[in-house]
Design a protein around this motif. Structure first.
Motif, PDB file in Angstrom:
ATOM      1  N   GLU A 283       0.821  -1.218   0.000  1.00 23.92           N
ATOM      2  CA  GLU A 283       0.000   0.000   0.000  1.00 23.92           C
ATOM      3  C   GLU A 283       0.849   1.261   0.000  1.00 23.92           C
ATOM      4  O   GLU A 283       0.342   2.368  -0.194  1.00 23.92           O
ATOM      5  CB  GLU A 283      -0.912   0.016   1.238  1.00 23.92           C
TER       6      GLU A 283
ATOM      7  N   THR B 252       3.735   4.106  -4.912  1.00 24.25           N
ATOM      8  CA  THR B 252       2.846   4.743  -5.880  1.00 24.25           C
ATOM      9  C   THR B 252       2.597   3.799  -7.053  1.00 24.25           C
ATOM     10  O   THR B 252       3.290   2.778  -7.219  1.00 24.25           O
ATOM     11  CB  THR B 252       3.462   6.038  -6.413  1.00 24.25           C
ATOM     12  N   GLU B 253       1.626   4.133  -7.878  1.00 26.62           N
ATOM     13  CA  GLU B 253       1.325   3.308  -9.046  1.00 26.62           C
ATOM     14  C   GLU B 253       2.516   3.219  -9.989  1.00 26.62           C
ATOM     15  O   GLU B 253       2.810   2.162 -10.543  1.00 26.62           O
ATOM     16  CB  GLU B 253       0.112   3.871  -9.780  1.00 26.62           C
TER      17      GLU B 253
ATOM     18  N   ARG C 204       5.069   0.849  -8.541  1.00 18.37           N
ATOM     19  CA  ARG C 204       4.655  -0.554  -8.619  1.00 18.37           C
ATOM     20  C   ARG C 204       4.945  -1.162  -9.988  1.00 18.37           C
ATOM     21  O   ARG C 204       5.181  -2.365 -10.108  1.00 18.37           O
ATOM     22  CB  ARG C 204       3.160  -0.677  -8.305  1.00 18.37           C
ATOM     23  N   LYS C 205       4.911  -0.366 -11.030  1.00 20.33           N
ATOM     24  CA  LYS C 205       5.187  -0.865 -12.374  1.00 20.33           C
ATOM     25  C   LYS C 205       6.626  -1.357 -12.523  1.00 20.33           C
ATOM     26  O   LYS C 205       6.938  -2.085 -13.469  1.00 20.33           O
ATOM     27  CB  LYS C 205       4.884   0.211 -13.412  1.00 20.33           C
TER      28      LYS C 205
ATOM     29  N   GLY D 292      -3.948  -3.592  -8.745  1.00 23.54           N
ATOM     30  CA  GLY D 292      -4.009  -2.563  -7.703  1.00 23.54           C
ATOM     31  C   GLY D 292      -2.743  -2.597  -6.878  1.00 23.54           C
ATOM     32  O   GLY D 292      -1.640  -2.415  -7.405  1.00 23.54           O
ATOM     33  N   SER D 293      -2.863  -2.857  -5.594  1.00 23.12           N
ATOM     34  CA  SER D 293      -1.695  -2.905  -4.712  1.00 23.12           C
ATOM     35  C   SER D 293      -1.238  -4.345  -4.447  1.00 23.12           C
ATOM     36  O   SER D 293      -0.333  -4.567  -3.641  1.00 23.12           O
ATOM     37  CB  SER D 293      -2.025  -2.240  -3.372  1.00 23.12           C
TER      38      SER D 293
END
Length: 563
Positions: free
Chosen positions: A419, A422-423, A426-427, A448-449
């Protein structure tokens, strides 16, 4: 009645062996046959599916079609068999040739055409019976060391066309001199459950062997009570290859009655991983010794098992007194025999075995899902061969899933929730398996997370971020040089974390073929004058890792068209 039925089935099996066509295949090399690996040999996570022909430690030998037929399949891969050709024959079988350096003639031209059409080094193609015809003795390829090969050799298989089962090549009359009986280097006895005792121990026990005048072995007397099973370490040599190879057939009998046997006549691809149930896997991981278990604590569906009474397990009850016999044979019926006297003993274990327990218990035939903090692991029924208490713990953002001394037969799923990132961050993240100080990439899905991956190996897992692109280094600079006589260029590519995913090369903005040898971190492009300009040419290479970081390498060179 049972004895008559067994004799009838054995007779049918013997007749089935005779049905294989003899001398229909020639050797795929024109040097004397020497093997560095044989059919059914024990390998990491699989039984070896064919013959490995030695090529005098060199690449570049002619590879010949074993019989008339047609090229039915071609597969080019960075791993596995590397460059492989499949030839289907009218006699009902297909021969496979793997780890090739390159194909030959029209077959090579077809491969290059497919690679340029698909703009990919790795390709797989299937062909109709009238497309790529070959005659016995035609040169179809040049031997090499591609794919998962650890040294120059030719991998050779024979498969049934209808079933795709792999057949032991020796059934087809290939000439291999073998007068040496197999060697048995150790004999083990296994207490099967918590109530079993062998020689006052509840752990596996090694048994001493004595060579007899008739060439057989006599084991020291085994005193036991409860359910027990036997295991052996064995290997075979032929007269010409000087390599340790696998054996062909093993039979254990109790007081003259067969109770368990296996034979490497055919193999099914989907069963190859049963090698991890077949051997004492924990001993292999700790001591690098492969003990073949002549019993099944939990039954598994391995079709190479021929005899099976009570899963090969003996129940040593009061007044039990008998002789167990183990016969190990090679294909040419050279045998090594061990006689093992076994008697009941009421003596208990000197040091009772106290099992290590945790609150995470795996039942092999039941689904299991464990969660802690932001980590979870899901194990479908059938993931493991046996029940056990799992060490499941989380520490320093790392998931500990037991250790790799317990084998998994199929994939389980690891999920980690993050969590904090950030997006965009995460990539660039994936779930890594930890081996000492090394981090290994697992293909990771992100929803998502939540990150998830599949694995067949227990151990440590953690989330890792990779923001650095691959390294690209040309072995010999061609920057603005005239390289008219240079046949090829070699470029080293590597990635320190997530690993290489794709690589694409362009000359003058047109895609060109680079061949990739992942074990050498090497890309090779062989120049084709039809794709080059007179004078100045531009080369671009784009290399991308598994989380999308890319590196672009560009250079220029000069070339004169040869006349």
């Amino acid at each position: 009645m049972k004895i008559v039925l067994l004799l009838f089935l054995n007779t049918l099996f013997t007749l089935a062996q005779i049905d294989y066509p003899k001398n229909c295949f020639r050797l795929p090399l024109d040097i004397p046959m020497q093997l560095s690996g044989n059919f059914g040999e024990l390998r990491p996570n699989h039984f070896h599916a064919g013959f490995d022909f030695k090529t005098n430690q060199h690449e570049g030998l002619n590879v010949y079609a074993a019989a008339d037929g047609y090229v039915s399949r071609i597969k080019i891969s960075n791993s596995g068999y590397g460059k492989a050709i499949y030839i289907t024959h009218q006699n009902g079988y297909t021969t496979v040739y793997g780890h090739l350096q390159k194909a030959f003639g029209v077959i090579q031209e077809k491969i290059i055409s497919i690679q340029y059409t698909e703009k990919s080094y790795e390709v797989e193609a299937f062909f109709k019976p009238n497309e790529l015809l070959v005659k016995q003795g035609d040169v179809i390829a040049i031997s090499g060391n591609t794919g998962g090969s650890e040294g120059p050799h030719l991998h050779f298989e024979v498969r049934e066309n209808k079933t795709e089962k792999i057949v032991n090549p020796l059934f087809f009359g290939l000439d291999l001199k073998d007068t040496k009986p197999p060697i048995i280097s150790s004999l083990m006895v296994y207490p099967i459950d918590k109530n079993s005792v062998v020689k006052q121990s509840q752990r596996p026990v090694a048994v001493n062997l004595s060579l007899q005048n008739d060439g057989t072995y006599l084991a020291e007397k085994v005193l036991a009570n409860g359910k027990i099973g036997f295991g052996i370490s064995t290997l075979d040599f032929d007269d010409v290859s000087y390599n340790q190879n696998g054996t062909y057939k093993t039979l254990i009998s109790s007081n003259g009655k067969p109770i368990f046997s296996y034979e490497f006549d055919k193999m099914v691809f989907e069963e190859a991983r049963y090698v991890n149930a077949f051997i004492d896997y924990e001993r292999y991981k700790k001591l690098h010794q492969r003990v073949q278990k002549l019993f099944m604590k939990n039954p598994y569906n391995w079709s190479n098992i021929k005899e099976n009474v009570n899963n090969g397990i003996l129940d040593i009850i009061p007044n039990f007194n008998g002789i167990q016999k183990i016969e190990v044979s090679d294909f040419f019926e050279n045998k090594t025999i061990i006689s093992i006297p076994v008697s009941y003993s009421p003596l208990l274990a000197l040091v009772p075995e106290i099992p290590k327990t945790t609150k995470y218990f795996i039942k092999a035939k039941t689904d299991a899902n464990f969660e802690k903090d932001n980590f979870a692991a899901y194990f479908p029924a059938g993931t493991f061969y046996e029940d056990f208490y799992m060490n499941f713990a989380v520490k320093n953002d790392t998931l500990q899933l037991h250790d790799d001394t317990v084998p998994a037969h199929s994939n389980f799923t690891v999920t980690i929730t993050d969590e904090k990132s950030t997006e965009a961050e995460r990539k660039k993240m994936f779930i890594a398996s930890i081996y000492g100080t090394k981090l290994n990439f697992n293909y990771t899905k992100i929803e998502g997370s939540a990150f998830s991956c599949k694995s067949k190996t227990l151990g440590q897992f953690k989330l890792v971020k990779d923001t650095i692109g691959p390294k690209v280094i040309i072995s010999k600079s061609i920057e603005n040089k005239w390289i008219t006589d240079q046949k090829s260029i070699i470029i080293k590519i590597s990635d320190d974390l997530s690993g290489i995913k794709t690589y694409n090369g362009y000359i003058n903005d047109k895609w060109v073929l680079f061949e990739y040898e992942s074990k050498l971190n090497r890309l090779t492009h062989v120049f084709d004058d039809n794709l080059l300009l007179e004078g100045h040419n531009n080369l671009k290479l784009i290399v991308v890792d598994n989380v999308g970081n890319s590196t672009i390498f560009e250079t220029q060179f000069n070339r004169s068209q040869k006349k």
